[in-house]
Scaffold this motif. Sequence first.
Motif, PDB file in Angstrom:
ATOM      1  N   ILE A  35       0.016   9.024   0.169  1.00 52.15           N
ATOM      2  CA  ILE A  35      -0.991  10.090   0.084  1.00 52.15           C
ATOM      3  C   ILE A  35      -1.862  10.179   1.339  1.00 52.15           C
ATOM      4  O   ILE A  35      -2.758  11.008   1.419  1.00 52.15           O
ATOM      5  N   GLY A  36      -1.590   9.316   2.317  1.00 51.06           N
ATOM      6  CA  GLY A  36      -2.302   9.399   3.592  1.00 51.06           C
ATOM      7  C   GLY A  36      -3.602   8.627   3.668  1.00 51.06           C
ATOM      8  O   GLY A  36      -4.318   8.737   4.662  1.00 51.06           O
ATOM      9  N   PHE A  60       0.832  -1.206   0.000  1.00 50.73           N
ATOM     10  CA  PHE A  60       0.000   0.000   0.000  1.00 50.73           C
ATOM     11  C   PHE A  60       0.865   1.254   0.000  1.00 50.73           C
ATOM     12  O   PHE A  60       0.522   2.255   0.631  1.00 50.73           O
ATOM     13  N   ALA A  61       1.977   1.200  -0.717  1.00 49.25           N
ATOM     14  CA  ALA A  61       2.929   2.319  -0.735  1.00 49.25           C
ATOM     15  C   ALA A  61       2.270   3.612  -1.211  1.00 49.25           C
ATOM     16  O   ALA A  61       2.466   4.672  -0.614  1.00 49.25           O
TER      17      ALA A  61
END
Length: 116
Positions: free
Chosen positions: A35-36, A29-30
């Motif tokens: 992007i938070g 989930f890089a």
Amino acid sequence: MVTYFTTDVRCDSCRKIESWTKETVETRFAKELEIGRVQFRIQNTDRPENAHFIKEYELVFKTVVISRNDPEGNVWQKMDKVWELLGDQNEFGNYLAKAIGEALAVQTDTESPAQS
């Protein structure tokens, strides 16, 4: 939010769960992490300021919790099966990734305007 709940006493298995959880979030989930949309944190429930998590998430032992804010409140899922999957890092990662992906899909659905 992906949270690993730990205590002051940490065994090799506890460290492995923390490490594999962090690695799963960072590799699978890089983009979402950057992007938070996904966050990873470690909370020590032996600390007085974190003791409320024990009741809030019905914690009995160290585990991973995936949570998200929903219009109806905090929705969460305990990932207690992480203990059973310590013999297989790939299955461990698949287990967490599936739940994180499902939480993200629900979050996206609730953020999208209704279509007619």
